[in-house]
Write a protein that holds these residues in place. Structure first.
Motif, PDB file in Angstrom:
ATOM      1  N   ASP A  75       0.826  -1.204   0.000  1.00 15.41           N
ATOM      2  CA  ASP A  75       0.000   0.000   0.000  1.00 15.41           C
ATOM      3  C   ASP A  75       0.867   1.264   0.000  1.00 15.41           C
ATOM      4  O   ASP A  75       2.067   1.217   0.258  1.00 15.41           O
ATOM      5  CB  ASP A  75      -0.947   0.021   1.203  1.00 15.41           C
ATOM      6  CG  ASP A  75      -0.227   0.136   2.537  1.00 15.41           C
ATOM      7  OD1 ASP A  75       0.483   1.129   2.754  1.00 15.41           O
ATOM      8  OD2 ASP A  75      -0.360  -0.784   3.369  1.00 15.41           O
ATOM      9  N   VAL A  76       0.220   2.360  -0.327  1.00 10.38           N
ATOM     10  CA  VAL A  76       0.834   3.686  -0.205  1.00 10.38           C
ATOM     11  C   VAL A  76       0.018   4.404   0.863  1.00 10.38           C
ATOM     12  O   VAL A  76      -1.204   4.512   0.743  1.00 10.38           O
ATOM     13  CB  VAL A  76       0.773   4.465  -1.546  1.00 10.38           C
ATOM     14  CG1 VAL A  76       1.252   5.901  -1.348  1.00 10.38           C
ATOM     15  CG2 VAL A  76       1.616   3.769  -2.608  1.00 10.38           C
ATOM     16  N   HIS A  77       0.672   4.842   1.945  1.00  5.10           N
ATOM     17  CA  HIS A  77      -0.043   5.601   2.974  1.00  5.10           C
ATOM     18  C   HIS A  77       0.757   6.857   3.315  1.00  5.10           C
ATOM     19  O   HIS A  77       1.977   6.829   3.389  1.00  5.10           O
ATOM     20  CB  HIS A  77      -0.345   4.759   4.224  1.00  5.10           C
ATOM     21  CG  HIS A  77       0.834   4.114   4.858  1.00  5.10           C
ATOM     22  ND1 HIS A  77       1.251   2.837   4.550  1.00  5.10           N
ATOM     23  CD2 HIS A  77       1.709   4.576   5.800  1.00  5.10           C
ATOM     24  CE1 HIS A  77       2.319   2.529   5.269  1.00  5.10           C
ATOM     25  NE2 HIS A  77       2.622   3.565   6.035  1.00  5.10           N
ATOM     26  N   ASN A  78       0.025   7.932   3.462  1.00  2.00           N
ATOM     27  CA  ASN A  78       0.676   9.229   3.641  1.00  2.00           C
ATOM     28  C   ASN A  78      -0.356  10.254   4.109  1.00  2.00           C
ATOM     29  O   ASN A  78      -1.544   9.943   4.233  1.00  2.00           O
ATOM     30  CB  ASN A  78       1.283   9.688   2.309  1.00  2.00           C
ATOM     31  CG  ASN A  78       2.573  10.457   2.516  1.00  2.00           C
ATOM     32  OD1 ASN A  78       2.789  11.065   3.563  1.00  2.00           O
ATOM     33  ND2 ASN A  78       3.428  10.427   1.499  1.00  2.00           N
ATOM     34  N   GLN A  79       0.095  11.488   4.312  1.00  4.70           N
ATOM     35  CA  GLN A  79      -0.823  12.599   4.598  1.00  4.70           C
ATOM     36  C   GLN A  79      -0.996  13.379   3.304  1.00  4.70           C
ATOM     37  O   GLN A  79      -0.020  13.745   2.660  1.00  4.70           O
ATOM     38  CB  GLN A  79      -0.257  13.513   5.686  1.00  4.70           C
ATOM     39  CG  GLN A  79      -1.219  14.624   6.071  1.00  4.70           C
ATOM     40  CD  GLN A  79      -0.678  15.490   7.215  1.00  4.70           C
ATOM     41  OE1 GLN A  79       0.474  15.361   7.613  1.00  4.70           O
ATOM     42  NE2 GLN A  79      -1.508  16.373   7.724  1.00  4.70           N
ATOM     43  N   CYS A  80      -2.242  13.598   2.920  1.00  2.00           N
ATOM     44  CA  CYS A  80      -2.534  14.307   1.667  1.00  2.00           C
ATOM     45  C   CYS A  80      -2.057  15.758   1.763  1.00  2.00           C
ATOM     46  O   CYS A  80      -2.357  16.465   2.731  1.00  2.00           O
ATOM     47  CB  CYS A  80      -4.027  14.265   1.376  1.00  2.00           C
ATOM     48  SG  CYS A  80      -4.464  15.144  -0.148  1.00  2.00           S
ATOM     49  N   ILE A 102      -2.420  -1.496  -3.021  1.00  2.00           N
ATOM     50  CA  ILE A 102      -1.950  -1.750  -4.386  1.00  2.00           C
ATOM     51  C   ILE A 102      -2.243  -3.209  -4.705  1.00  2.00           C
ATOM     52  O   ILE A 102      -1.549  -4.119  -4.231  1.00  2.00           O
ATOM     53  CB  ILE A 102      -0.435  -1.457  -4.539  1.00  2.00           C
ATOM     54  CG1 ILE A 102      -0.076  -0.078  -3.962  1.00  2.00           C
ATOM     55  CG2 ILE A 102       0.002  -1.602  -5.994  1.00  2.00           C
ATOM     56  CD1 ILE A 102      -0.806   1.094  -4.592  1.00  2.00           C
ATOM     57  N   GLU A 103      -3.301  -3.454  -5.476  1.00  2.00           N
ATOM     58  CA  GLU A 103      -3.716  -4.823  -5.817  1.00  2.00           C
ATOM     59  C   GLU A 103      -2.990  -5.364  -7.046  1.00  2.00           C
ATOM     60  O   GLU A 103      -2.793  -6.570  -7.183  1.00  2.00           O
ATOM     61  CB  GLU A 103      -5.234  -4.866  -6.077  1.00  2.00           C
ATOM     62  CG  GLU A 103      -6.093  -4.314  -4.936  1.00  2.00           C
ATOM     63  CD  GLU A 103      -6.135  -5.218  -3.721  1.00  2.00           C
ATOM     64  OE1 GLU A 103      -5.721  -6.384  -3.824  1.00  2.00           O
ATOM     65  OE2 GLU A 103      -6.585  -4.744  -2.657  1.00  2.00           O
ATOM     66  N   ASP A 104      -2.612  -4.491  -7.956  1.00  2.00           N
ATOM     67  CA  ASP A 104      -1.959  -4.885  -9.198  1.00  2.00           C
ATOM     68  C   ASP A 104      -0.546  -5.420  -8.892  1.00  2.00           C
ATOM     69  O   ASP A 104       0.314  -4.683  -8.431  1.00  2.00           O
ATOM     70  CB  ASP A 104      -1.870  -3.670 -10.140  1.00  2.00           C
ATOM     71  CG  ASP A 104      -1.334  -4.013 -11.523  1.00  2.00           C
ATOM     72  OD1 ASP A 104      -0.705  -5.085 -11.677  1.00  2.00           O
ATOM     73  OD2 ASP A 104      -1.538  -3.205 -12.452  1.00  2.00           O
ATOM     74  N   VAL A 147       8.084   3.614  -5.591  1.00  2.00           N
ATOM     75  CA  VAL A 147       7.243   4.809  -5.472  1.00  2.00           C
ATOM     76  C   VAL A 147       6.155   4.751  -6.545  1.00  2.00           C
ATOM     77  O   VAL A 147       6.417   4.351  -7.676  1.00  2.00           O
ATOM     78  CB  VAL A 147       8.076   6.101  -5.645  1.00  2.00           C
ATOM     79  CG1 VAL A 147       7.185   7.336  -5.645  1.00  2.00           C
ATOM     80  CG2 VAL A 147       9.125   6.219  -4.542  1.00  2.00           C
ATOM     81  N   LEU A 148       4.930   5.122  -6.167  1.00  2.00           N
ATOM     82  CA  LEU A 148       3.813   5.149  -7.123  1.00  2.00           C
ATOM     83  C   LEU A 148       3.018   6.432  -6.954  1.00  2.00           C
ATOM     84  O   LEU A 148       2.968   7.011  -5.864  1.00  2.00           O
ATOM     85  CB  LEU A 148       2.866   3.967  -6.883  1.00  2.00           C
ATOM     86  CG  LEU A 148       3.244   2.589  -7.438  1.00  2.00           C
ATOM     87  CD1 LEU A 148       2.209   1.568  -6.999  1.00  2.00           C
ATOM     88  CD2 LEU A 148       3.352   2.600  -8.959  1.00  2.00           C
ATOM     89  N   TYR A 149       2.368   6.850  -8.038  1.00  2.00           N
ATOM     90  CA  TYR A 149       1.411   7.962  -7.962  1.00  2.00           C
ATOM     91  C   TYR A 149       0.042   7.383  -7.659  1.00  2.00           C
ATOM     92  O   TYR A 149      -0.419   6.471  -8.343  1.00  2.00           O
ATOM     93  CB  TYR A 149       1.378   8.742  -9.287  1.00  2.00           C
ATOM     94  CG  TYR A 149       2.524   9.721  -9.421  1.00  2.00           C
ATOM     95  CD1 TYR A 149       2.399  11.031  -8.939  1.00  2.00           C
ATOM     96  CD2 TYR A 149       3.726   9.335 -10.002  1.00  2.00           C
ATOM     97  CE1 TYR A 149       3.454  11.927  -9.045  1.00  2.00           C
ATOM     98  CE2 TYR A 149       4.794  10.226 -10.104  1.00  2.00           C
ATOM     99  CZ  TYR A 149       4.647  11.521  -9.622  1.00  2.00           C
ATOM    100  OH  TYR A 149       5.683  12.401  -9.719  1.00  2.00           O
ATOM    101  N   VAL A 150      -0.592   7.889  -6.607  1.00  2.00           N
ATOM    102  CA  VAL A 150      -1.935   7.440  -6.239  1.00  2.00           C
ATOM    103  C   VAL A 150      -2.817   8.661  -5.972  1.00  2.00           C
ATOM    104  O   VAL A 150      -2.316   9.752  -5.691  1.00  2.00           O
ATOM    105  CB  VAL A 150      -1.925   6.536  -4.973  1.00  2.00           C
ATOM    106  CG1 VAL A 150      -1.164   5.241  -5.220  1.00  2.00           C
ATOM    107  CG2 VAL A 150      -1.364   7.264  -3.768  1.00  2.00           C
TER     108      VAL A 150
END
Length: 199
Positions: A63-68, A79-81, A89-92
């Protein structure tokens, strides 16, 4: 002509067989190989060509977890894919405001794989075809290894089958499909099993 697919039969020996070895066909040379497992990994080793494989039995969450940066809320995007799980690093998109931003992909051990079912005549970790595999009237008949094969022959050949005392105790045979235990089929199935035993 439609192929009859029977529910996969499972025996408690599937877990025991992982210690002594599930006999399979090597994906490289089609010779005899063995699948074993310990607490962390499953292992395949070919007895003919020496090909080996190892597979992690841990199930991970990505997963990607952060503060918006836009709305200030904390988020987590799973991230299921599987192709994307290998990126660092991914853009979400923030699930709250929709703002797209980059974030580090986190890998977390979530569970341990207790796979036990044999489906379509293949062992559960590498998907390799079982060495002892045949069919009876379009339904798969298989054994995990020579010990399991001998057990099936002994059970299906016996005239008197006694259950162990106590309600809760189930034998391996309780998990066999009805078509294997039916009196009219037993003799022919035992013949098939004996043929595999002689190979």
């Amino acid at each position: 002509m439609s192929r009859i697919v029977d529910k996969p039969y499972f025996t408690y020996s599937a877990y025991n067989a992982l210690t002594s070895g599930i006999q399979v066909k090597c994906p490289k040379c089609h010779g005899a190989g063995v699948v074993t497992a310990d607490e962390d990994n499953a292992y395949f080793r070919c007895l003919s060509c020496g090909h080996q494989e190892t597979r992690d039995r841990t199930i991970y969450r990505y997963d990607v977890h952060n503060q918006c940066k836009n709305c200030g809320r904390y988020y987590r995007v799973d991230i299921e894919d599987t192709a994307k799980q290998h990126f660092s690093v991914l853009y979400v998109a923030c699930p709250y405001c929709g703002k797209t931003m980059s974030g580090e992909v986190h890998k977390t051990a979530e569970a341990f794989s207790y796979i036990g079912e044999i489906r379509d005549g293949r062992e559960p970790y590498f998907g390799l075809e079982l060495w002892f595999l045949t069919s009876f009237q379009g339904k798969p008949v298989w054994a995990l290894n020579r010990e399991h094969l001998a057990y099936l022959i002994g059970y299906l050949s016996a005239d008197l089958r006694e259950k162990p005392p106590g309600r809760a105790k189930m034998t391996q045979a309780d998990h066999l499909p009805t078509f294997m235990k039916t009196a009219k089929n037993r003799e022919r199935i035992v013949k098939l099993l004996r043929q595999m035993q002689e190979e």
